[in-house]
Design a protein around this motif. Sequence first.
Motif, PDB file in Angstrom:
ATOM      1  N   SER A 229       0.753  -1.254  -0.081  1.00  0.00           N
ATOM      2  CA  SER A 229      -0.142  -0.040  -0.083  1.00  0.00           C
ATOM      3  C   SER A 229       0.895   1.215   0.036  1.00  0.00           C
ATOM      4  CB  SER A 229      -0.899   0.036   1.161  1.00  0.00           C
ATOM      5  OG  SER A 229      -1.571  -1.082   1.359  1.00  0.00           O
ATOM      6  N   ASN A 230       0.400   2.338  -0.652  1.00  0.00           N
ATOM      7  CA  ASN A 230       1.173   3.614  -0.472  1.00  0.00           C
ATOM      8  C   ASN A 230       0.872   4.242   0.855  1.00  0.00           C
ATOM      9  OD1 ASN A 230      -0.895   4.171  -3.488  1.00  0.00           O
ATOM     10  ND2 ASN A 230       1.158   3.631  -3.418  1.00  0.00           N
ATOM     11  N   ARG A 231      -0.050   3.875   1.537  1.00  0.00           N
ATOM     12  CA  ARG A 231      -0.456   4.668   2.826  1.00  0.00           C
ATOM     13  C   ARG A 231      -1.022   3.466   3.902  1.00  0.00           C
ATOM     14  NH1 ARG A 231      -3.982   8.332   4.390  1.00  0.00           N
ATOM     15  NH2 ARG A 231      -4.982   8.574   2.283  1.00  0.00           N
ATOM     16  N   ILE A 232      -0.804   3.640   5.169  1.00  0.00           N
ATOM     17  CA  ILE A 232      -1.495   2.649   6.146  1.00  0.00           C
ATOM     18  C   ILE A 232      -2.381   3.418   7.136  1.00  0.00           C
ATOM     19  CG2 ILE A 232      -1.075   1.046   7.794  1.00  0.00           C
ATOM     20  CD1 ILE A 232       1.049  -0.132   5.784  1.00  0.00           C
ATOM     21  N   LEU A 233      -3.544   2.910   7.204  1.00  0.00           N
ATOM     22  CA  LEU A 233      -4.196   3.328   8.436  1.00  0.00           C
ATOM     23  C   LEU A 233      -4.390   2.304   9.693  1.00  0.00           C
ATOM     24  CD1 LEU A 233      -7.316   4.654   6.503  1.00  0.00           C
ATOM     25  CD2 LEU A 233      -5.624   6.031   7.145  1.00  0.00           C
ATOM     26  N   VAL A 234      -4.041   2.455  10.889  1.00  0.00           N
ATOM     27  CA  VAL A 234      -3.954   1.437  11.671  1.00  0.00           C
ATOM     28  C   VAL A 234      -5.154   1.777  12.625  1.00  0.00           C
ATOM     29  CG1 VAL A 234      -2.909   0.003  13.635  1.00  0.00           C
ATOM     30  CG2 VAL A 234      -1.363   1.164  11.799  1.00  0.00           C
ATOM     31  N   MET A 235      -6.059   0.623  12.568  1.00  0.00           N
ATOM     32  CA  MET A 235      -7.328   0.873  13.327  1.00  0.00           C
ATOM     33  C   MET A 235      -7.345   0.121  14.666  1.00  0.00           C
ATOM     34  SD  MET A 235     -10.955   0.934  11.635  1.00  0.00           S
ATOM     35  CE  MET A 235     -12.545   1.228  12.514  1.00  0.00           C
ATOM     36  N   ALA A 244      -0.168   7.004   8.364  1.00  0.00           N
ATOM     37  CA  ALA A 244       1.192   7.302   7.778  1.00  0.00           C
ATOM     38  C   ALA A 244       1.341   6.804   6.476  1.00  0.00           C
ATOM     39  CB  ALA A 244       2.377   6.996   8.643  1.00  0.00           C
ATOM     40  N   LYS A 245       2.323   7.044   5.669  1.00  0.00           N
ATOM     41  CA  LYS A 245       2.861   6.661   4.499  1.00  0.00           C
ATOM     42  C   LYS A 245       3.346   5.276   4.799  1.00  0.00           C
ATOM     43  CE  LYS A 245       3.540  10.727   1.613  1.00  0.00           C
ATOM     44  NZ  LYS A 245       4.067  11.688   2.153  1.00  0.00           N
ATOM     45  N   THR A 246       3.603   4.373   3.910  1.00  0.00           N
ATOM     46  CA  THR A 246       3.794   3.132   4.435  1.00  0.00           C
ATOM     47  C   THR A 246       5.333   3.202   4.837  1.00  0.00           C
ATOM     48  OG1 THR A 246       2.203   2.061   3.051  1.00  0.00           O
ATOM     49  CG2 THR A 246       4.102   0.643   3.678  1.00  0.00           C
ATOM     50  N   SER A 314      -0.961  15.542  14.713  1.00  0.00           N
ATOM     51  CA  SER A 314      -0.073  15.283  13.552  1.00  0.00           C
ATOM     52  C   SER A 314       1.111  15.472  14.121  1.00  0.00           C
ATOM     53  CB  SER A 314      -0.411  16.387  12.568  1.00  0.00           C
ATOM     54  OG  SER A 314       0.689  16.780  11.669  1.00  0.00           O
ATOM     55  N   LEU A 315       2.256  14.332  13.507  1.00  0.00           N
ATOM     56  CA  LEU A 315       3.525  14.436  13.516  1.00  0.00           C
ATOM     57  C   LEU A 315       4.479  15.137  12.543  1.00  0.00           C
ATOM     58  CD1 LEU A 315       4.037  10.800  14.834  1.00  0.00           C
ATOM     59  CD2 LEU A 315       3.899  12.811  16.295  1.00  0.00           C
ATOM     60  N   GLY A 316       3.564  15.832  11.530  1.00  0.00           N
ATOM     61  CA  GLY A 316       4.191  16.340  10.366  1.00  0.00           C
ATOM     62  C   GLY A 316       4.390  15.130   9.265  1.00  0.00           C
ATOM     63  N   ALA A 317       4.417  15.807   7.924  1.00  0.00           N
ATOM     64  CA  ALA A 317       4.423  15.018   6.584  1.00  0.00           C
ATOM     65  C   ALA A 317       3.675  13.797   6.509  1.00  0.00           C
ATOM     66  CB  ALA A 317       5.887  14.399   6.762  1.00  0.00           C
ATOM     67  N   GLY A 318       2.253  14.018   7.086  1.00  0.00           N
ATOM     68  CA  GLY A 318       1.132  13.063   6.646  1.00  0.00           C
ATOM     69  C   GLY A 318       1.109  11.885   7.722  1.00  0.00           C
ATOM     70  N   HIS A 319       1.867  12.105   8.697  1.00  0.00           N
ATOM     71  CA  HIS A 319       2.046  10.904   9.733  1.00  0.00           C
ATOM     72  C   HIS A 319       1.094  11.694  10.900  1.00  0.00           C
ATOM     73  CE1 HIS A 319       4.639   8.280  12.272  1.00  0.00           C
ATOM     74  NE2 HIS A 319       3.384   7.946  12.418  1.00  0.00           N
ATOM     75  N   ALA A 320       0.235  10.837  11.523  1.00  0.00           N
ATOM     76  CA  ALA A 320      -0.681  11.324  12.612  1.00  0.00           C
ATOM     77  C   ALA A 320      -0.932  10.258  13.772  1.00  0.00           C
ATOM     78  CB  ALA A 320      -1.973  11.648  12.013  1.00  0.00           C
ATOM     79  N   VAL A 321      -1.041  10.114  14.859  1.00  0.00           N
ATOM     80  CA  VAL A 321      -1.013   9.224  15.770  1.00  0.00           C
ATOM     81  C   VAL A 321      -1.940   9.642  16.973  1.00  0.00           C
ATOM     82  CG1 VAL A 321       1.406   9.830  16.955  1.00  0.00           C
ATOM     83  CG2 VAL A 321       0.412   7.493  17.082  1.00  0.00           C
ATOM     84  N   ALA A 322      -2.454   8.818  17.467  1.00  0.00           N
ATOM     85  CA  ALA A 322      -3.346   8.692  18.962  1.00  0.00           C
ATOM     86  C   ALA A 322      -2.835   8.323  20.093  1.00  0.00           C
ATOM     87  CB  ALA A 322      -4.819   8.457  18.638  1.00  0.00           C
TER      88      ALA A 322
END
Length: 338
Positions: A229-235, A244-246, A314-322
């Motif tokens: 994948s180009n990008r991954i969502l962790v649920m 984030a991008k992969t 956001s951690l920047g550059a399309g990377h986000a985390v909870a």
Amino acid sequence: MTADQGGGPLLRVEDLVVEIPRDGMVSTPVDGVSFEVGSRESVGVVGESGCGKSLTALALLRLHPRGAAHIRRGRALFRGEDLLAMDIDRLRKWRGRRISMVFQEPMTSLNPVFQCGDQIAEGMQVHLGLSRQQARDRAISLLEEVGMDHPARRAGQYPHELSGGMRQRVMIAMAIACSPDLLLADEPTTALDVTVQARILDLLERLQEERAMSLLHITHDLALVSQRSNRILVMYSGRIVESAKTAQLVAEAAHPYTLGLFACRPRLGDRRRRLSLIEGSVPDPAHRPQGCAFHPRCPFATARCGQERPEMQSLGAGHAVACFEAERVREAGRWPDA
Ligand SMILES: Nc1ncnc2c1ncn2[C@@H]1O[C@H](COP(=O)(O)OP(=O)(O)O)[C@@H](O)[C@H]1O
Ligand SMILES: [Mg+2]
């Protein structure tokens, strides 16, 4: 690109909440999910069983189990139009035409009493107005495109005459028949053995590129989408906890759950199957722990994690985390040894 609304994403999901009333209580198996899928993008959605992945995908097409579940709030903007609010007849026309879905078990979607070719042809007659013969001919070339041997003969066969891998190819042929913009694939290879799995995934990847589709690939297997994948969502437990991008996710995962999903060890006797190192299980959405839903299973948890629920940051550059401990987690870089 031309039909994109203002160059925005193909699909933008905002704060999707799906509720299930049960025993006088209301549980929220999908609990405020937001994400985007870009044009021609391949996005993986990863999480253990029970995290709400399927319900999220089904709700987007309003195919969630009626009676059991309902959409509480949220929007799902597809080319700027809200799938959750639009007239149901209009959405029916879009299903299969603009957005298609492939499921884990093809036998639940294939009709046992019709030949495969006719099942692939049906959508093209309905959506594209092709004649029976035209649609049937197209079905045969689609079977060829999805890598079926003897496509003309296969078109005349019934689902039970085919192997699991072949049935999944028929499902994929059906799903792409009307050239959708978005393919939702929910554990499309989970029921298949490993070599067939790899071939089907190669096929999906090739089709996604050649047909300029977007792909939302739902799976419990992080290793699998982290190669594709180009990008991954962790649920986790009804929410997206990291996105984030992969390459970014592989290099600097910042949610403990993501590290846990990466840290799997080969199962004894079967090198290709992996065993989770995360103890415990996904909570029942009706009895979610207070604070971060992951904290009882989390080796990084602090007292705050049991009290407050972390929001996506956001951690920047399309990377986000909870996660309140994201910096520590990212520095640790791996799931601690037991
Ligand atoms: N038909 C249903 N009836 C009652 N509860 C359901 C139903 N479908 C899903 N759920 C609830 O929603 C949660 C998430 O389910 P699902 O979306 O299928 O998870 P996943 O696809 O990630 O394994 C389940 O753990 C369950 O509690
Ligand atoms: Mg599922």
